[in-house]
Structure formats: C-alpha cells, structure tokens
Design an enzyme around this catalytic site. Structure first.
Site, PDB file in Angstrom:
ATOM      1  N   GLU A  94       0.831  -1.213   0.000  1.00 54.21           N
ATOM      2  CA  GLU A  94       0.000   0.000   0.000  1.00 54.21           C
ATOM      3  C   GLU A  94       0.861   1.257   0.000  1.00 54.21           C
ATOM      4  O   GLU A  94       0.427   2.320  -0.438  1.00 54.21           O
ATOM      5  CB  GLU A  94      -0.966  -0.037   1.199  1.00 54.21           C
ATOM      6  N   SER A  97      -5.088 -11.875   3.266  1.00 56.82           N
ATOM      7  CA  SER A  97      -6.353 -12.538   3.613  1.00 56.82           C
ATOM      8  C   SER A  97      -6.186 -13.706   4.598  1.00 56.82           C
ATOM      9  O   SER A  97      -6.877 -14.719   4.483  1.00 56.82           O
ATOM     10  CB  SER A  97      -7.066 -13.024   2.350  1.00 56.82           C
TER      11      SER A  97
HETATM   12  P1  PGA Z   1      -5.348  -8.527   4.839  1.00 53.72           P
HETATM   13  O1  PGA Z   1      -4.085  -7.514   4.772  1.00 53.72           O
HETATM   14  O2  PGA Z   1      -5.022  -9.564   5.870  1.00 53.72           O
HETATM   15  O3  PGA Z   1      -6.480  -7.656   5.217  1.00 53.72           O
HETATM   16  O4  PGA Z   1      -5.485  -9.117   3.460  1.00 53.72           O
HETATM   17  C1  PGA Z   1      -2.766  -7.995   4.867  1.00 53.72           C
HETATM   18  C2  PGA Z   1      -1.802  -6.864   4.692  1.00 53.72           C
HETATM   19  O5  PGA Z   1      -2.041  -5.971   3.863  1.00 53.72           O
HETATM   20  O6  PGA Z   1      -0.752  -6.819   5.378  1.00 53.72           O
END
Ligand code: PGA
Length: 255
Positions: A99, A215
């Site tokens: 991100e 996830s």
């Molecule tokens: P998520 O995010 O478990 O919500 O998929 C994981 C992450 O971005 O570290």
C-alpha cells in the site's frame, strides 16, 4: 529449540482513535497471555504507539508501519525517524508494504528506510510480493529485484533483525481475487530463502524468517503454517478484531 512463529497484526490506518486501539490491544494481551510458542506483534499507526507500548509492557511487541528514510534529526517536515519510534517503545517496523509502494515508494527509498531502521535497532518486516502471477514466472524476478534492491548494502550481521513478509498483492484486502494457497506460499518462501542465500551466503540467508500475509484468517492460518511452512503470518483485517486475532495466535501456538 523450535523457532517461535511470528504473528504480526497490521492495523493500517485503523482504528479511528487511541482509545479504540487500547481496547483492542487489551483484549489481545489477555487472550494471548498463556501462549508461549509464538511471538505476537501489533503494528499500529504512529500516534498510538507510545500508549500501546506502555499498556503492553512487552507482553505483545509493538511496531510501526513505516519510518523515515532519514537517520538522525533535521529539517524534514512530517517525517518520523526510526530512533523516535524506538524511543516510544516500538521494536518492529513494517517497510515496503504494497500500500506504500502503491503511493510511490521505490525499492531505493525502502532500502534507505531499512538501513535507518536497523541502525536504530528496530526489527524490520520487509514486504515483497507481485501484483499478478504470470505463467512464465516473471513474478519471481520482481521478488528477486525487491530483495536485492531493498537489501542493498545491508550488513550480514543485521539479518537477525530482518523478517521478510511475502504478500502477493492479488491476495491482500477486500479486493483479493483469492487467498494464496499453502503451495504458493511454500514455493515463494523457498525462492526468497534461496535469493537471500545468494546475496548473503547460505548460513545467513537461510536463517531469515519468511512469513506470509494476504487474507489470513482463523480458517486458513494453520494451513499456511503447516503445509506452507511459513515462519509466521502478517494479518491485516483480522488483527483488528481481537477475538479473531487471538484465534489465529492460538492456532499458531499449537503448530
Ligand atoms: P489482509 O491484509 O489480511 O487484510 O489481506 C494484509 C496486509 O495488507 O498486510
């Protein structure tokens, strides 16, 4: 001695206030008190870290989600240095999360951040992972580049403070096409260890922990740890729900 599985919660830009953050952490601390086979880490927004670490008193390790590329102090408006984070009780930092890469962080910038975090004695969780998979295996070259550029001139002796998180972007968050399979995780963690061994030498490379994120929930975490042989997990959404996160911690403790 068996290496403890490292289970890291990544709270991202959540929750909305420090009081809510303290509530979640309180529950996680009490729910994980009896678990001795894991290392639990909560990485949270910088403004919450001091209160969280005062509450935790090391029972759950506290980490940041980013740090400045600048070591020391100076005219860098808005930057927060690794040393500052360390001074308020953080012991880990997530770097190179997809991100942040998506808003323009380059491997070269991430490399500076890694060196700066390591010089402040923070443990670094370096995230790598591809956007999509292709049959020709190009995604492996991308991961190789993220590791080589990200760890450029990092000293062998600092590797004990490094964890690699394999986070395929296609498996992260609400928009995930599917979670990865344990086989996907195993394949890439072996690949990551191989690249680290090439860069730093076998004995050093092989000891770096490789964890999986994308996830992760209570239903799939056991598979990633057992069949996927992951050294730990990086958990996003499910780490904001104390009960669900505790379930994951318990599963990891039993592996
Ligand atoms: P998520 O995010 O478990 O919500 O998929 C994981 C992450 O971005 O570290």
């Amino acid at each position: 001695m068996k290496t403890k599985k490292v289970i890291v919660g990544n709270w991202k830009m959540n929750p909305g206030s420090v009081l809510e953050a303290l509530e979640i952490l309180k529950e996680i601390i009490s729910g994980s008190a009896s678990l001795s086979g894991i290392k639990a880490v909560i990485c949270a927004p910088a403004p919450f870290l001091q209160r969280l670490s005062l509450m935790s008193k090391q029972r759950v390790a506290i980490g940041a989600e980013d740090c400045s590329f600048v070591e020391g102090i100076g005219p860098y408006t808005g930057e927060v240095s690794a040393r500052m984070l360390k001074s308020i009780g953080a012991s880990y930092v997530i770097l190179g999360h997809s991100e942040r890469r998506a808003i323009g962080e380059s491997d070269e910038l991430i490399n500076k951040k890694i060196k700066s975090a390591m010089s402040a004695s923070l443990k670094v969780i370096l995230c790598v992972g591809e956007k999509t998979r292709d049959e020709s295996g190009e995604y492996l070259n991308l991961i190789k580049y993220q590791l080589t550029a990200g760890l450029d001139k990092v000293k062998k002796d600092s590797l004990k403070n490094l964890i690699i998180a394999y986070e395929p972007i296609w498996a992260i968050g609400k928009g995930a096409s599917r979670p990865a399979t344990p086989a996907d995780v195993l394949e890439v963690s072996i690949f990551i260890k191989k690249i680290l061994a090439e860069i730093f030498g076998y004995e050093y490379g092989i000891r770096v922990l490789v964890i999986y994120g994308g996830s992760v929930d209570a239903n799939n975490s056991g598979e990633f740890l057992v069949a996927g042989k992951a050294d730990g997990l990086l958990v996003g959404r499910e780490s904001l729900n104390a009960r669900n996160f505790i379930k994951i911690l318990r599963i990891a403790d039993n592996v």
